[in-house]
Design a protein around this motif. Sequence first.
Motif, short mmCIF file in Angstrom:
data_model
loop_
_atom_site.label_atom_id
_atom_site.label_comp_id
_atom_site.label_asym_id
_atom_site.label_seq_id
_atom_site.Cartn_x
_atom_site.Cartn_y
_atom_site.Cartn_z
N GLY A 326 0.82 -1.22 0.00
CA GLY A 326 0.00 0.00 0.00
C GLY A 326 0.85 1.27 0.00
O GLY A 326 0.42 2.31 -0.49
N ALA A 327 2.06 1.18 0.53
CA ALA A 327 2.95 2.35 0.59
C ALA A 327 3.24 2.91 -0.80
O ALA A 327 3.54 4.10 -0.95
CB ALA A 327 4.26 1.98 1.29
N ALA A 328 3.17 2.06 -1.83
CA ALA A 328 3.41 2.54 -3.20
C ALA A 328 2.33 3.55 -3.59
O ALA A 328 2.59 4.50 -4.34
CB ALA A 328 3.42 1.37 -4.17
N PHE A 329 1.12 3.36 -3.05
CA PHE A 329 0.04 4.31 -3.36
C PHE A 329 0.20 5.60 -2.56
O PHE A 329 -0.17 6.68 -3.03
CB PHE A 329 -1.33 3.67 -3.13
N ASN A 330 0.74 5.49 -1.34
CA ASN A 330 1.04 6.72 -0.58
C ASN A 330 2.05 7.55 -1.39
O ASN A 330 1.96 8.77 -1.45
CB ASN A 330 1.64 6.39 0.79
N TRP A 331 3.01 6.85 -2.02
CA TRP A 331 4.03 7.53 -2.84
C TRP A 331 3.39 8.16 -4.08
O TRP A 331 3.66 9.31 -4.41
CB TRP A 331 5.09 6.49 -3.24
N LEU A 332 2.49 7.42 -4.75
CA LEU A 332 1.81 7.98 -5.92
C LEU A 332 1.00 9.22 -5.53
O LEU A 332 0.88 10.17 -6.30
CB LEU A 332 0.85 6.95 -6.54
N ARG A 333 0.47 9.21 -4.29
CA ARG A 333 -0.34 10.35 -3.81
C ARG A 333 0.56 11.51 -3.36
O ARG A 333 0.40 12.62 -3.85
CB ARG A 333 -1.21 9.87 -2.65
N ASP A 334 1.51 11.21 -2.48
CA ASP A 334 2.25 12.30 -1.81
C ASP A 334 3.43 12.82 -2.64
O ASP A 334 3.74 14.00 -2.58
CB ASP A 334 2.79 11.82 -0.45
N ASN A 335 4.09 11.96 -3.39
CA ASN A 335 5.30 12.39 -4.10
C ASN A 335 5.05 12.69 -5.57
O ASN A 335 5.69 13.56 -6.14
CB ASN A 335 6.40 11.31 -4.03
N ILE A 336 4.14 11.94 -6.18
CA ILE A 336 3.95 12.06 -7.63
C ILE A 336 2.65 12.78 -7.98
O ILE A 336 2.53 13.37 -9.04
CB ILE A 336 3.97 10.64 -8.29
N LEU A 338 -0.27 11.42 -8.55
CA LEU A 338 -1.04 10.70 -9.57
C LEU A 338 -2.45 10.38 -9.09
O LEU A 338 -3.38 10.23 -9.88
CB LEU A 338 -0.30 9.41 -9.93
N ILE A 339 -2.59 10.22 -7.77
CA ILE A 339 -3.93 10.02 -7.19
C ILE A 339 -4.11 11.03 -6.06
O ILE A 339 -3.11 11.53 -5.52
CB ILE A 339 -4.11 8.58 -6.62
N GLU A 340 -5.36 11.33 -5.74
CA GLU A 340 -5.60 12.25 -4.62
C GLU A 340 -5.82 11.50 -3.32
O GLU A 340 -5.45 11.95 -2.25
CB GLU A 340 -6.80 13.14 -4.92
N SER A 341 -6.50 10.36 -3.43
CA SER A 341 -6.74 9.56 -2.22
C SER A 341 -6.89 8.11 -2.63
O SER A 341 -7.02 7.79 -3.82
CB SER A 341 -8.00 10.04 -1.50
N SER A 342 -6.88 7.23 -1.61
CA SER A 342 -6.91 5.79 -1.95
C SER A 342 -8.24 5.41 -2.61
O SER A 342 -8.30 4.39 -3.31
CB SER A 342 -6.61 4.93 -0.73
N SER A 343 -9.27 6.24 -2.44
CA SER A 343 -10.54 5.89 -3.11
C SER A 343 -10.45 6.09 -4.63
O SER A 343 -11.33 5.65 -5.36
CB SER A 343 -11.69 6.71 -2.52
N ASP A 344 -9.40 6.75 -5.12
CA ASP A 344 -9.22 6.91 -6.58
C ASP A 344 -8.67 5.64 -7.24
O ASP A 344 -8.77 5.47 -8.45
CB ASP A 344 -8.18 8.02 -6.89
N ILE A 345 -8.04 4.77 -6.43
CA ILE A 345 -7.22 3.70 -7.01
C ILE A 345 -8.05 2.76 -7.89
O ILE A 345 -7.74 2.54 -9.06
CB ILE A 345 -6.49 2.91 -5.90
N ILE A 392 -0.39 3.21 -15.00
CA ILE A 392 0.62 3.16 -13.93
C ILE A 392 -0.05 2.75 -12.60
O ILE A 392 0.49 1.94 -11.85
CB ILE A 392 1.37 4.51 -13.81
N VAL A 393 -1.24 3.26 -12.35
CA VAL A 393 -1.96 2.87 -11.13
C VAL A 393 -2.25 1.36 -11.17
O VAL A 393 -2.05 0.64 -10.18
CB VAL A 393 -3.26 3.69 -10.97
N ARG A 394 -2.66 0.87 -12.34
CA ARG A 394 -2.95 -0.57 -12.45
C ARG A 394 -1.66 -1.38 -12.29
O ARG A 394 -1.66 -2.43 -11.61
CB ARG A 394 -3.61 -0.85 -13.81
N ALA A 395 -0.57 -0.89 -12.86
CA ALA A 395 0.71 -1.60 -12.72
C ALA A 395 1.16 -1.62 -11.26
O ALA A 395 1.84 -2.56 -10.82
CB ALA A 395 1.77 -0.94 -13.59
#
Length: 528
Positions: A326-336, A338-345, A392-395
């Motif tokens: 799940g930390a990869a999604f925190n990275w997509l949210r906070d650093n990149i 690409l998403i605003e929140s986990s409900s976007d995934i 990228i989110v799917r990957a």
Amino acid sequence: MDYQLTGPYVGAIDEGTTSARFMIFKAGTDEVVCFHQIEVPSIFAKEGWCEQDPDVISKIVNDCIDNACRKLRALGGKIEDIVAIGITNQRESTVIWDRNTGKPLANAIIWLDNRTGSTIEELLKTIPNNARNINYLRPLCGLPLSPYFSGVKLRWLRDNVPTVKKAMDDGSAMFGTIDTWLMYRLTGGVKGGVHKTDVTNASRTMLMNIETLQWDPNLLKFFGLPRTILPEICSSAEHYGNIAEGSLRGIAIAADLGDQQAALVGQQCLSKGQAKATYGTGCFLLYNTGPAIVHSTHGLLTTVGYQIGRDAAPYYALEGSVAIAGAAFNWLRDNIGLIESSSDIEPMASKVVDSLDVYFVPAFNGLYAPYWNQDARGVICGLSEETTSEHIVRATLEAVCFQVRDILDAMHKDCKIPLGKLMVDGGMTVNNLFLQLQSDLVGIQVLRAKIAETTALGAALAAYKTVNPDYNMESQLSKSDKRIPFKPKVKPTERNLRYEKWKMAIERSLNWETSTLAQGERESFDGA
Ligand SMILES: Nc1ncnc2c1ncn2[C@@H]1O[C@H](COP(=O)(O)OP(=O)(O)O)[C@@H](O)[C@H]1O
Ligand SMILES: O=P(O)(O)OC[C@H](O)CO
């Protein structure tokens, strides 16, 4: 007739890496009465570092307890009907404090932290015959030498923080994983707080002997650490002490388990051969090996699964640990961004039918099982002009699935018997697409737990067993257990082809740190 809220209840503190929560269950059942959850901030001071403030962790846990107790009262329940609480926690994270003041001597070094590469190098040099073998200590503690475990973090603190070294030398330092720190604070801190841990947490330090379940003098000598800093090792279900103040004053702490082991209990994987995977910040697959210690030859960890009572036999597990799930999604949210929140995934990943051959290895701090390569770093391969953020989110979802396939393959080699199904839980498992992908990419049935909070449930069940020894943890839940199955939909040829590509991506991430330009080459490249 109106629903009448009646006790008894059991509480569970679940102090995870991303968030902490306090949950109140109907005693001996998986019925959640109420809970409160708060995110825990991490501090990333330097590349590869990950810390948390132990005082902040304590405060957040107390706030969770107070708020959940308020909710219980609002529902008409009574606090005095809470018969006991259990503690479950992110493992390996290392806290060191002063026994005279009860104050931390440094921030907690979180399990993910990768600062100890050079400490490992120095320790490897001390292994006889210049063997440089990361598996040298496995026969004693079941673990490879890695920045992941507490012993290495403690050695780094001793070498790099003068106040810690001084306190270790003069006997005033106390060490604990997060369970120990919380238990010390909850039972009074400097005013008589207990200094205890359980076998599951101790089995993640590299300092406990996996057979005797005691601190091992040879391991302490290897890491150059004094015995005086260590807590007493207890079973996972017994009376450790009572809460000294606050909403739960006087209530017994009656269970203590590392979070992944608590999830094993909460998932009812209480027999040899049963396995579960928990997908939170990281992902951890535990396979119950019963009272037998199984040493892995394929990169898995040997760990204590649980010991429910002082006189009970310890149950062991083989574990496959994935650092970044799940930390990869925190990275997509906070650093990149690409998403605003986990409900976007899930909505984003569902917009495309596949990842368009994009492979993402999120080896931000090296790769854990089965590779144990601390020099690996993240890569995204297969980008083309057609690649979109949705691919990228799917990957990223698929990356977690492939890492679990790596572990299942290693488990199959170690245990010989292939797993027929996988019980899953944790924050990521609310995502249906993810569970379908997981089933597709490993080719077995994936069964989601009835409640996502199996970690807290495991601690609550163990605590109830302590205060009510006749309680049968196994039989009570099965009646109400309705798991939702996800079945594989892709052909084995496609699955295997994609896994081969994943392995190619893994090859590109391994040894990235050491395979970059040597210092001299770098200087001439920079024109120095
Ligand atoms: N719908 C979702 N899809 C994928 N990942 C999710 C989703 N919701 C939450 N997550 C991930 O789950 C993790 C939180 O899970 P949790 O079990 O609470 O973690 P922890 O116990 O480590 O604190 C976060 O890293 C978050 O990115
Ligand atoms: O915070 P989690 O749930 O990913 O668990 C962390 C593990 O205990 C680390 O070993």
